[in-house]
Each structure stands twice: as C-alpha cells, then as structure tokens.
Design a protein around this motif. Structure first.
Motif, short mmCIF file in Angstrom:
data_model
loop_
_atom_site.label_atom_id
_atom_site.label_comp_id
_atom_site.label_asym_id
_atom_site.label_seq_id
_atom_site.Cartn_x
_atom_site.Cartn_y
_atom_site.Cartn_z
N VAL A 1 0.84 -1.20 0.00
CA VAL A 1 0.00 0.00 0.00
C VAL A 1 0.88 1.25 0.00
O VAL A 1 0.63 2.20 -0.75
CB VAL A 1 -0.97 -0.01 1.20
CG1 VAL A 1 -1.61 1.36 1.39
CG2 VAL A 1 -2.03 -1.06 1.01
N LEU A 2 1.93 1.26 0.82
CA LEU A 2 2.84 2.40 0.84
C LEU A 2 3.58 2.54 -0.48
O LEU A 2 3.78 3.66 -0.97
CB LEU A 2 3.83 2.25 1.99
CG LEU A 2 3.29 2.56 3.37
CD1 LEU A 2 4.35 2.25 4.43
CD2 LEU A 2 2.88 4.01 3.46
N ALA A 3 3.97 1.42 -1.08
CA ALA A 3 4.66 1.48 -2.37
C ALA A 3 3.74 2.06 -3.44
O ALA A 3 4.17 2.86 -4.28
CB ALA A 3 5.13 0.08 -2.76
N PHE A 4 2.47 1.67 -3.43
CA PHE A 4 1.52 2.23 -4.39
C PHE A 4 1.33 3.72 -4.17
O PHE A 4 1.33 4.51 -5.12
CB PHE A 4 0.17 1.50 -4.27
CG PHE A 4 -0.94 2.18 -5.01
CD1 PHE A 4 -1.00 2.12 -6.39
CD2 PHE A 4 -1.89 2.91 -4.33
CE1 PHE A 4 -2.02 2.76 -7.09
CE2 PHE A 4 -2.91 3.55 -5.01
CZ PHE A 4 -2.97 3.48 -6.38
N LEU A 5 1.16 4.12 -2.91
CA LEU A 5 0.93 5.53 -2.62
C LEU A 5 2.12 6.38 -3.03
O LEU A 5 1.97 7.43 -3.65
CB LEU A 5 0.63 5.72 -1.14
CG LEU A 5 -0.75 5.25 -0.67
CD1 LEU A 5 -0.86 5.39 0.84
CD2 LEU A 5 -1.84 6.02 -1.36
N GLY B 1 4.56 5.58 -5.11
CA GLY B 1 4.97 5.42 -6.50
C GLY B 1 3.97 5.92 -7.51
O GLY B 1 4.35 6.30 -8.63
N PHE B 2 2.70 5.97 -7.17
CA PHE B 2 1.69 6.37 -8.15
C PHE B 2 0.77 7.46 -7.63
O PHE B 2 0.62 8.50 -8.26
CB PHE B 2 0.85 5.15 -8.57
CG PHE B 2 -0.25 5.51 -9.51
CD1 PHE B 2 0.02 5.83 -10.83
CD2 PHE B 2 -1.57 5.57 -9.07
CE1 PHE B 2 -0.99 6.19 -11.70
CE2 PHE B 2 -2.59 5.92 -9.94
CZ PHE B 2 -2.30 6.23 -11.25
N ALA B 3 0.12 7.26 -6.50
CA ALA B 3 -0.94 8.15 -6.06
C ALA B 3 -0.42 9.55 -5.72
O ALA B 3 -1.00 10.55 -6.15
CB ALA B 3 -1.67 7.55 -4.86
N VAL B 4 0.66 9.64 -4.98
CA VAL B 4 1.18 10.96 -4.59
C VAL B 4 1.72 11.72 -5.80
O VAL B 4 1.38 12.90 -5.98
CB VAL B 4 2.24 10.82 -3.47
CG1 VAL B 4 2.93 12.14 -3.20
CG2 VAL B 4 1.57 10.30 -2.19
N PRO B 5 2.54 11.11 -6.68
CA PRO B 5 2.97 11.86 -7.86
C PRO B 5 1.80 12.26 -8.77
O PRO B 5 1.81 13.36 -9.34
CB PRO B 5 3.91 10.90 -8.59
CG PRO B 5 4.39 10.00 -7.53
CD PRO B 5 3.27 9.85 -6.57
N PHE B 6 0.80 11.41 -8.89
CA PHE B 6 -0.37 11.73 -9.71
C PHE B 6 -1.11 12.93 -9.12
O PHE B 6 -1.49 13.86 -9.82
CB PHE B 6 -1.28 10.51 -9.78
CG PHE B 6 -2.48 10.68 -10.66
CD1 PHE B 6 -2.35 10.73 -12.03
CD2 PHE B 6 -3.75 10.80 -10.11
CE1 PHE B 6 -3.46 10.89 -12.85
CE2 PHE B 6 -4.86 10.95 -10.91
CZ PHE B 6 -4.71 11.01 -12.28
N TRP B 7 -1.28 12.93 -7.81
CA TRP B 7 -1.96 14.02 -7.12
C TRP B 7 -1.18 15.33 -7.27
O TRP B 7 -1.76 16.38 -7.54
CB TRP B 7 -2.12 13.63 -5.66
CG TRP B 7 -2.68 14.67 -4.76
CD1 TRP B 7 -3.85 15.36 -4.94
CD2 TRP B 7 -2.11 15.15 -3.55
NE1 TRP B 7 -4.04 16.22 -3.89
CE2 TRP B 7 -2.99 16.12 -3.02
CE3 TRP B 7 -0.96 14.82 -2.85
CZ2 TRP B 7 -2.72 16.77 -1.84
CZ3 TRP B 7 -0.71 15.48 -1.66
CH2 TRP B 7 -1.58 16.44 -1.18
#
Length: 53
Positions: free
Chosen positions: A19-23, A25-31
C-alpha cells in the motif's frame, strides 16, 4: 500457534508495504501533477466574463 501469528504478522506487514509502495509510486505523484497542472492552467473564459460584469 506461534507460526500462525508470525505468518499473520508477515502478511499484514507485506500488505502495508505494498500500500505504501503504491501511494509513494503512483498516487502521490499523480496528485501532485494534477495540482501543478491546475495551478499552471490559464483561467477559464467564464471566470474572465464574470469579473468584467
């Protein structure tokens, strides 16, 4: 019983890791990218018309 507790601990730890790797690696940069694009985008014509009236 100890093995079951250890397996459960490792499963929960691995789930938290992914979950942390997804956040991170993807969610935070996307946001952040969406926020930066929103700030850089020129104002809409509707907003310009509203300020003139």
């Amino acid at each position: 019983m100890v093995a079951l507790g250890l397996a459960l601990f490792l499963c929960i730890g691995l789930l938290a890791f992914w979950v942390l790797a997804f956040l991170l690696g993807f969610a935070v940069p996307f946001w952040l990218t969406l926020g930066a694009l929103e700030m850089l985008r020129p104002k809409r014509l509707k907003e310009a018309v509203d300020t003139e009236a």
